[in-house]
Scaffold this active site. Structure first.
Site, PDB file in Angstrom:
ATOM      1  N   TRP A  37     -30.919  50.330   8.255  1.00  0.00           N
ATOM      2  CA  TRP A  37     -30.858  48.861   8.301  1.00  0.00           C
ATOM      3  C   TRP A  37     -30.275  48.331   7.005  1.00  0.00           C
ATOM      4  O   TRP A  37     -30.574  48.825   5.923  1.00  0.00           O
ATOM      5  CB  TRP A  37     -32.248  48.275   8.526  1.00  0.00           C
ATOM      6  CG  TRP A  37     -32.517  47.928   9.960  1.00  0.00           C
ATOM      7  CD1 TRP A  37     -32.483  46.693  10.520  1.00  0.00           C
ATOM      8  CD2 TRP A  37     -32.855  48.835  11.019  1.00  0.00           C
ATOM      9  NE1 TRP A  37     -32.774  46.770  11.864  1.00  0.00           N
ATOM     10  CE2 TRP A  37     -33.004  48.080  12.202  1.00  0.00           C
ATOM     11  CE3 TRP A  37     -33.028  50.214  11.091  1.00  0.00           C
ATOM     12  CZ2 TRP A  37     -33.338  48.646  13.430  1.00  0.00           C
ATOM     13  CZ3 TRP A  37     -33.356  50.786  12.304  1.00  0.00           C
ATOM     14  CH2 TRP A  37     -33.505  50.009  13.459  1.00  0.00           C
ATOM     15  N   ASN A  38     -29.481  47.289   7.132  1.00  0.00           N
ATOM     16  CA  ASN A  38     -28.687  46.729   6.041  1.00  0.00           C
ATOM     17  C   ASN A  38     -29.525  46.308   4.839  1.00  0.00           C
ATOM     18  O   ASN A  38     -29.452  46.923   3.768  1.00  0.00           O
ATOM     19  CB  ASN A  38     -27.896  45.545   6.624  1.00  0.00           C
ATOM     20  CG  ASN A  38     -26.953  44.872   5.657  1.00  0.00           C
ATOM     21  OD1 ASN A  38     -27.242  44.737   4.482  1.00  0.00           O
ATOM     22  ND2 ASN A  38     -25.834  44.411   6.175  1.00  0.00           N
ATOM     23  N   TRP A  39     -30.321  45.255   4.989  1.00  0.00           N
ATOM     24  CA  TRP A  39     -31.006  44.763   3.788  1.00  0.00           C
ATOM     25  C   TRP A  39     -32.162  45.659   3.385  1.00  0.00           C
ATOM     26  O   TRP A  39     -32.523  45.714   2.210  1.00  0.00           O
ATOM     27  CB  TRP A  39     -31.367  43.296   3.908  1.00  0.00           C
ATOM     28  CG  TRP A  39     -32.443  42.837   4.848  1.00  0.00           C
ATOM     29  CD1 TRP A  39     -32.757  43.332   6.076  1.00  0.00           C
ATOM     30  CD2 TRP A  39     -33.328  41.722   4.617  1.00  0.00           C
ATOM     31  NE1 TRP A  39     -33.781  42.591   6.635  1.00  0.00           N
ATOM     32  CE2 TRP A  39     -34.150  41.588   5.766  1.00  0.00           C
ATOM     33  CE3 TRP A  39     -33.495  40.815   3.574  1.00  0.00           C
ATOM     34  CZ2 TRP A  39     -35.125  40.609   5.879  1.00  0.00           C
ATOM     35  CZ3 TRP A  39     -34.457  39.826   3.693  1.00  0.00           C
ATOM     36  CH2 TRP A  39     -35.262  39.740   4.838  1.00  0.00           C
ATOM     37  N   ASP A  40     -32.713  46.412   4.319  1.00  0.00           N
ATOM     38  CA  ASP A  40     -33.709  47.425   3.952  1.00  0.00           C
ATOM     39  C   ASP A  40     -33.127  48.393   2.933  1.00  0.00           C
ATOM     40  O   ASP A  40     -33.761  48.709   1.921  1.00  0.00           O
ATOM     41  CB  ASP A  40     -34.136  48.226   5.186  1.00  0.00           C
ATOM     42  CG  ASP A  40     -34.948  47.422   6.176  1.00  0.00           C
ATOM     43  OD1 ASP A  40     -36.142  47.692   6.334  1.00  0.00           O
ATOM     44  OD2 ASP A  40     -34.376  46.514   6.812  1.00  0.00           O
ATOM     45  N   TYR A  85     -35.249  53.752  19.865  1.00  0.00           N
ATOM     46  CA  TYR A  85     -35.101  52.354  19.456  1.00  0.00           C
ATOM     47  C   TYR A  85     -34.250  51.612  20.481  1.00  0.00           C
ATOM     48  O   TYR A  85     -33.255  52.149  20.989  1.00  0.00           O
ATOM     49  CB  TYR A  85     -34.437  52.260  18.074  1.00  0.00           C
ATOM     50  CG  TYR A  85     -34.140  50.839  17.655  1.00  0.00           C
ATOM     51  CD1 TYR A  85     -35.130  50.045  17.074  1.00  0.00           C
ATOM     52  CD2 TYR A  85     -32.881  50.272  17.866  1.00  0.00           C
ATOM     53  CE1 TYR A  85     -34.871  48.737  16.712  1.00  0.00           C
ATOM     54  CE2 TYR A  85     -32.619  48.960  17.502  1.00  0.00           C
ATOM     55  CZ  TYR A  85     -33.616  48.196  16.928  1.00  0.00           C
ATOM     56  OH  TYR A  85     -33.366  46.892  16.578  1.00  0.00           O
ATOM     57  N   ASP A 167     -37.022  37.638  12.579  1.00  0.00           N
ATOM     58  CA  ASP A 167     -36.624  37.619  13.985  1.00  0.00           C
ATOM     59  C   ASP A 167     -37.254  36.528  14.845  1.00  0.00           C
ATOM     60  O   ASP A 167     -36.566  35.847  15.600  1.00  0.00           O
ATOM     61  CB  ASP A 167     -36.964  38.970  14.633  1.00  0.00           C
ATOM     62  CG  ASP A 167     -36.324  40.143  13.918  1.00  0.00           C
ATOM     63  OD1 ASP A 167     -35.793  39.958  12.805  1.00  0.00           O
ATOM     64  OD2 ASP A 167     -36.364  41.256  14.464  1.00  0.00           O
ATOM     65  N   TYR A 352     -45.677  39.238  13.391  1.00  0.00           N
ATOM     66  CA  TYR A 352     -44.370  39.452  12.769  1.00  0.00           C
ATOM     67  C   TYR A 352     -44.017  38.348  11.772  1.00  0.00           C
ATOM     68  O   TYR A 352     -44.640  38.276  10.720  1.00  0.00           O
ATOM     69  CB  TYR A 352     -43.335  39.615  13.891  1.00  0.00           C
ATOM     70  CG  TYR A 352     -42.224  40.610  13.597  1.00  0.00           C
ATOM     71  CD1 TYR A 352     -42.458  41.767  12.887  1.00  0.00           C
ATOM     72  CD2 TYR A 352     -40.930  40.378  14.053  1.00  0.00           C
ATOM     73  CE1 TYR A 352     -41.432  42.678  12.626  1.00  0.00           C
ATOM     74  CE2 TYR A 352     -39.896  41.275  13.807  1.00  0.00           C
ATOM     75  CZ  TYR A 352     -40.152  42.422  13.090  1.00  0.00           C
ATOM     76  OH  TYR A 352     -39.130  43.317  12.845  1.00  0.00           O
ATOM     77  N   TRP A 353     -43.074  37.480  12.064  1.00  0.00           N
ATOM     78  CA  TRP A 353     -42.641  36.474  11.096  1.00  0.00           C
ATOM     79  C   TRP A 353     -43.241  35.091  11.343  1.00  0.00           C
ATOM     80  O   TRP A 353     -42.717  34.095  10.848  1.00  0.00           O
ATOM     81  CB  TRP A 353     -41.116  36.401  11.082  1.00  0.00           C
ATOM     82  CG  TRP A 353     -40.506  37.605  10.436  1.00  0.00           C
ATOM     83  CD1 TRP A 353     -40.005  38.710  11.051  1.00  0.00           C
ATOM     84  CD2 TRP A 353     -40.356  37.836   9.029  1.00  0.00           C
ATOM     85  NE1 TRP A 353     -39.554  39.615  10.126  1.00  0.00           N
ATOM     86  CE2 TRP A 353     -39.753  39.109   8.880  1.00  0.00           C
ATOM     87  CE3 TRP A 353     -40.672  37.098   7.886  1.00  0.00           C
ATOM     88  CZ2 TRP A 353     -39.454  39.650   7.623  1.00  0.00           C
ATOM     89  CZ3 TRP A 353     -40.372  37.639   6.648  1.00  0.00           C
ATOM     90  CH2 TRP A 353     -39.766  38.904   6.527  1.00  0.00           C
ATOM     91  N   GLU A 396     -45.725  47.643   7.152  1.00  0.00           N
ATOM     92  CA  GLU A 396     -44.522  46.814   7.282  1.00  0.00           C
ATOM     93  C   GLU A 396     -44.811  45.389   6.816  1.00  0.00           C
ATOM     94  O   GLU A 396     -44.028  44.784   6.097  1.00  0.00           O
ATOM     95  CB  GLU A 396     -44.059  46.819   8.740  1.00  0.00           C
ATOM     96  CG  GLU A 396     -42.755  46.073   8.983  1.00  0.00           C
ATOM     97  CD  GLU A 396     -42.293  46.166  10.439  1.00  0.00           C
ATOM     98  OE1 GLU A 396     -41.221  45.608  10.739  1.00  0.00           O
ATOM     99  OE2 GLU A 396     -42.993  46.786  11.271  1.00  0.00           O
TER     100      GLU A 396
END
Length: 427
Positions: A37-40, A85, A167, A352-353, A396
């Site tokens: 994953w990009n920003w990870d 996934y 998300d 989550y968010w 997480e």
């Protein structure tokens, strides 16, 4: 936390990073997220740099090896086949030599690269790698303003909630209702097999996520068309703050490395973005709000996305007011920083968010607050982060009311942020 406890947590954090390390890239956690994953990756490199500088540079270079010809850096790189996934490369169908997704993620690369460069012990290695990455990151920044700010307003839009990294934030609810669900292909989620469904986005949200993917896929992933074709166009102040900070950091790095044109272009982008961000300020909420570009109206949702601009270098009076807001929130939760205002009836502590605390957010917010002298609030955030680790391990994300670990376990970027916090405490 005493020195012995800190040492144990530090060693455990390195262990988590190393077990998720696949040689040239890390996965966020085994099972739930089996790809890059990009920003990870960019934030993970910060943690890696404390014990292996060369490996940290490789992490970011592996990501940029899969940059698209137009400059976009995708949010997932599917290096190897794995059916654990969803949605996988068979759904995205982007046609890249190594399969990738077709959307992007918050551009933290410039921030990470500057930080790696400035604290590098191996200066020769740092100059070589930073010099190679500089034009690639600049191309990505240029891509954002060309494709996501078509009228030159100074702020870029996200076209899919996944691009924000947040998300299922409350921020997207109203605008997301415009996204249809008719005609989506049948699918089976994989995330709920690895994490409690009560902690994850809902099926209705997933239907809309998939509709957007199929819609963009039908347009051949042509980034010159996607913005105007999307029913979801939201200007996220947190996403823009990360981009603004990235432009400022890239400008400083370019000056050091003797690239004045890249420096000038990125400084201009940052200045334009900071000026435009002022239009997202809410006196009522004491923070920034998202803007629905389709309707031209601010979204009445006080999320962590409106706190994150302290990371982007907003005016000090705005940053100080945000700090006061964090102090108010601290009275309603045990652990900072909740991803949504706990006073909002839409707040969900474990989903989550929509409420949980995330250490990556804590890291960036604390960094911005520290820079403007809000050391007490920044310190509170760091202490809270380390208390979460001591109580609940490397999850997480966390319930900010109880500290309960949520989502995936033994999480890479959580461990990387812990290493950062502990190392900063030593200085």
């Amino acid at each position: 936390m005493n020195a012995s406890e800190a040492s144990k947590i530090y060693d455990h954090a390195i262990e988590v990073l190393q077990e998720n390390d696949l040689g040239t890239y890390t996965v966020p956690t085994r099972g739930l997220y089996p790809f890059q994953w990009n920003w990870d990756s960019c934030l993970t490199a910060l943690g890696q740099s404390h014990y292996d500088e060369a490996r940290a540079w490789t992490e970011i270079e592996t990501l940029f090896a899969h940059q698209w010809p137009d400059g976009m850096v995708p949010h997932i790189v599917f290096h190897v086949w794995n059916d654990g996934y969803f949605p996988g490369p068979d759904v995205w169908q982007t046609g890249r030599p190594t399969p990738t997704s077709g959307i992007t993620q918050p551009p933290v690369a410039a921030f990470a690269v500057r930080r790696l460069f400035e604290r590098a012990k191996d200066k020769e290695l740092a100059v070589r790698h930073a010099s190679a990455l500089l034009p690639k990151i600049d191309a990505w920044h240029r891509w954002f303003y060309a494709n996501r700010d078509p009228h030159g307003e100074g702020l870029v839009a996200i076209l899919h909630p996944w691009e924000s990294g947040r998300d299922n934030s409350v921020d997207w609810d109203e605008a997301f209702e415009r996204v249809p669900t008719a005609g989506i292909d049948p699918y089976t989620r994989r995330d709920t097999q690895h994490a409690d469904p009560a902690h994850r986005p809902t099926k209705e949200q997933y239907d809309r996520y998939l509709w957007l993917v199929q819609h963009f896929r039908a347009l051949g992933w042509d980034n010159s068309k996607l913005h105007d074709a999307s029913p979801f166009q939201v200007i996220d102040p947190g996403f823009n703050a990360i981009l603004i900070r990235g432009c400022s950091d890239l400008a400083a790095l370019a000056e050091t490395l003797g690239e004045p044109e890249i420096a000038q272009a990125n400084r201009a982008r940052a200045e334009m973005g900071l000026a435009a961000l002022e239009g997202l300020w809410s006196d009522q909420h004491g923070q920034y709000l998202c803007l629905d570009r389709t309707t031209g109206t601010l979204i009445d949702s006080a999320s962590i996305g409106g706190i994150l601009p302290v990371f982007g270098g907003v005016p000090k009076d705005r940053a100080h007011e945000i700090a006061r807001g964090i102090e108010r929130q601290a009275g309603g939760v045990r652990f900072l920083v909740p991803s949504h205002d706990p006073a909002d009836p839409r707040f969900e502590a474990k989903r989550y968010w929509r409420g949980p605390a995330w250490l990556v957010m804590n890291y960036m917010i604390a960094d911005g607050l520290q820079a403007i002298g809000e050391t007490e609030v920044a310190g509170h955030i760091v202490r809270s982060s380390l208390e979460l680790i001591a109580q609940s391990g490397f999850a997480e994300y966390y319930d900010p009311l109880t500290g309960e670990p949520c989502g995936g376990g033994r999480f890479t970027w959580t461990a990387a942020m812990v290493i950062e916090f502990l190392k900063q405490a030593e200085r």
